[in-house]
Design a protein around this motif. Structure first.
Motif, mmCIF file in Angstrom:
data_model
loop_
_atom_site.group_PDB
_atom_site.id
_atom_site.type_symbol
_atom_site.label_atom_id
_atom_site.label_comp_id
_atom_site.label_asym_id
_atom_site.label_seq_id
_atom_site.Cartn_x
_atom_site.Cartn_y
_atom_site.Cartn_z
ATOM 1 N N GLU A 1 10.364 16.248 -39.102
ATOM 2 C CA GLU A 1 10.371 15.150 -40.068
ATOM 3 C C GLU A 1 9.505 14.038 -39.503
ATOM 4 O OE1 GLU A 1 11.620 15.080 -43.080
ATOM 5 O OE2 GLU A 1 12.260 17.156 -42.832
ATOM 6 N N ARG B 1 8.925 10.736 -40.117
ATOM 7 C CA ARG B 1 9.375 9.377 -39.841
ATOM 8 C C ARG B 1 10.234 9.346 -38.580
ATOM 9 N NH1 ARG B 1 8.924 4.734 -41.937
ATOM 10 N NH2 ARG B 1 7.863 5.600 -43.756
ATOM 11 N N ASP B 2 9.777 8.539 -37.619
ATOM 12 C CA ASP B 2 10.459 8.350 -36.339
ATOM 13 C C ASP B 2 10.438 9.588 -35.445
ATOM 14 O OD1 ASP B 2 11.044 5.667 -36.806
ATOM 15 O OD2 ASP B 2 12.876 6.170 -37.888
ATOM 16 N N ALA B 3 9.688 10.621 -35.821
ATOM 17 C CA ALA B 3 9.467 11.720 -34.889
ATOM 18 C C ALA B 3 8.651 11.202 -33.705
ATOM 19 C CB ALA B 3 8.736 12.865 -35.579
ATOM 20 N N VAL B 4 8.668 11.953 -32.616
ATOM 21 C CA VAL B 4 7.978 11.535 -31.394
ATOM 22 C C VAL B 4 6.962 12.602 -31.001
ATOM 23 C CG1 VAL B 4 8.228 10.975 -28.951
ATOM 24 C CG2 VAL B 4 9.962 10.200 -30.600
ATOM 25 N N ALA C 1 4.115 7.289 -39.466
ATOM 26 C CA ALA C 1 5.396 6.809 -38.916
ATOM 27 C C ALA C 1 5.900 7.642 -37.745
ATOM 28 C CB ALA C 1 6.459 6.722 -40.014
ATOM 29 N N VAL C 2 5.001 8.363 -37.076
ATOM 30 C CA VAL C 2 5.364 9.083 -35.857
ATOM 31 C C VAL C 2 5.189 8.151 -34.664
ATOM 32 C CG1 VAL C 2 4.756 11.037 -34.359
ATOM 33 C CG2 VAL C 2 4.698 11.305 -36.855
ATOM 34 N N ARG C 3 6.142 8.161 -33.762
ATOM 35 C CA ARG C 3 6.013 7.421 -32.511
ATOM 36 C C ARG C 3 5.256 8.294 -31.510
ATOM 37 N NH1 ARG C 3 12.263 6.254 -31.773
ATOM 38 N NH2 ARG C 3 12.280 8.366 -32.636
ATOM 39 N N ARG D 1 5.272 1.192 -31.426
ATOM 40 C CA ARG D 1 5.659 2.577 -31.695
ATOM 41 C C ARG D 1 4.999 3.553 -30.730
ATOM 42 N NH1 ARG D 1 8.410 3.390 -36.192
ATOM 43 N NH2 ARG D 1 7.792 5.572 -36.341
ATOM 44 N N PHE E 1 12.127 7.036 -26.119
ATOM 45 C CA PHE E 1 12.295 7.317 -27.541
ATOM 46 C C PHE E 1 13.510 8.188 -27.854
ATOM 47 C CE2 PHE E 1 7.516 6.673 -27.621
ATOM 48 C CZ PHE E 1 7.578 5.456 -28.307
ATOM 49 N N ARG F 1 13.769 11.465 -27.794
ATOM 50 C CA ARG F 1 13.512 12.806 -28.294
ATOM 51 C C ARG F 1 12.025 13.140 -28.173
ATOM 52 N NH1 ARG F 1 15.885 13.880 -32.735
ATOM 53 N NH2 ARG F 1 14.395 15.471 -33.481
ATOM 54 N N ASP G 1 9.332 15.662 -30.518
ATOM 55 C CA ASP G 1 9.223 16.537 -31.683
ATOM 56 C C ASP G 1 7.904 17.286 -31.751
ATOM 57 O OD1 ASP G 1 11.748 15.699 -33.322
ATOM 58 O OD2 ASP G 1 10.796 13.813 -32.732
#
Length: 266
Positions: A4, A6-9, A31-33, A54, A79, A81, A83
């Motif tokens: 996903e 948004r906010d994935a790393v 929106a990936v960090r 981010r 973070f 996590r 991904d």
């Protein structure tokens, strides 16, 4: 997509410039960090600054298992996590086959191929434990088509990266982890900084693919991950070359042997 956005790393090696930097920006826009890693600390920090809060920078030599483990710890501590892992570091040794020394071969193999092997050892257990994620390996059209006789260590390792990535896809996709293999053709980057020259190499008999800017390639990578595609090409023309090559290798080699020297694909 196997993650996903948004906010994935995402952890990206070689992200201080070129394709790596462009991919970091493309993922951040979704929106990936991002954990921005590079061999040069200043480059990693500069790109992380461009991305804001981010992103976090890390110095990383992909020939060092300790460095990669430190990056994993930083990502999890900062973070919580991981991904996506993009293995993007590559170097070249250019020259006639008989003049490139063994130590140059060993260096290219250590960076281009074993760098991904080390990354797998460090990051795959994290992705497998959570049952999700995505891996992107940067290869080259030189890993798909037989034109890079002037850069045999690079060509051999990029063919290996393609094969490694295909096998990983068979292994990881049933476990919820996507695999993509980026095979860029001509891209305007600073990769010339990573080239060691030996002797007087002849130009390759390669196809004339268009040269893209790195930013366009970064978008192609992010879109490819979103679509869970395996092969990401920067030149659609390469697909036709692949079809011709696969249909009759002997005929393809004969045509390329007779073709004028030159070509711009890496």
């Amino acid at each position: 997509m196997s993650i996903e956005p948004r906010d994935a790393v995402a952890v990206i090696t070689g992200a201080g410039s070129g394709i790596g930097r462009a991919a970091a920006h493309a993922f951040a826009r979704r929106a990936v960090r991002v954990v921005v890693t590079d061999l040069v600390d200043e480059r990693a920090s500069a790109v992380a600054d461009e991305l804001g809060d981010r992103a976090v920078p890390a110095t990383c030599d992909v020939t060092s298992l300790d460095d990669l483990e430190a990056v994993r710890k930083l990502a999890l501590d900062h973070f919580g996590r991981i991904d996506l892992v993009m293995n993007n570091v590559g170097i070249l040794a250019v020259g006639p086959a008989e003049e490139i020394p063994l130590e140059a071969w060993q260096r290219v193999v250590d960076v281009n191929l074993l760098g991904i092997v080390r990354s797998n050892l460090v990051f795959l257990p994290v992705l497998l434990a959570q049952g999700s994620g995505h891996v992107v390996n940067t290869a080259s059209t030189a890993g798909l088509l037989p034109y890079g006789y002037d850069r045999l260590p690079y060509t051999a390792t990029k063919h290996a990266v393609v094969g490694l990535s295909e096998a990983l896809a068979l292994y990881l996709r049933p476990r919820g982890i996507g695999v993509s293999c980026l095979c860029p053709a001509g891209v305007a980057t600073n990769i010339v900084e990573q080239i060691a020259f030996y002797g007087q190499p002849a130009p390759p008999r390669g196809p004339q693919f268009p040269v893209l800017d790195a930013e366009s390639v970064g978008e192609l990578v992010a879109d490819g991950v979103a679509e869970n595609r395996f092969l990401i090409l920067t030149a659609p023309e390469a697909a036709e070359e692949l079809r011709e090559h696969g249909a009759d290798i002997d005929a393809y080699l004969a045509r390329r042997t007779q073709a004028p020297e030159g070509g711009n694909a890496p």
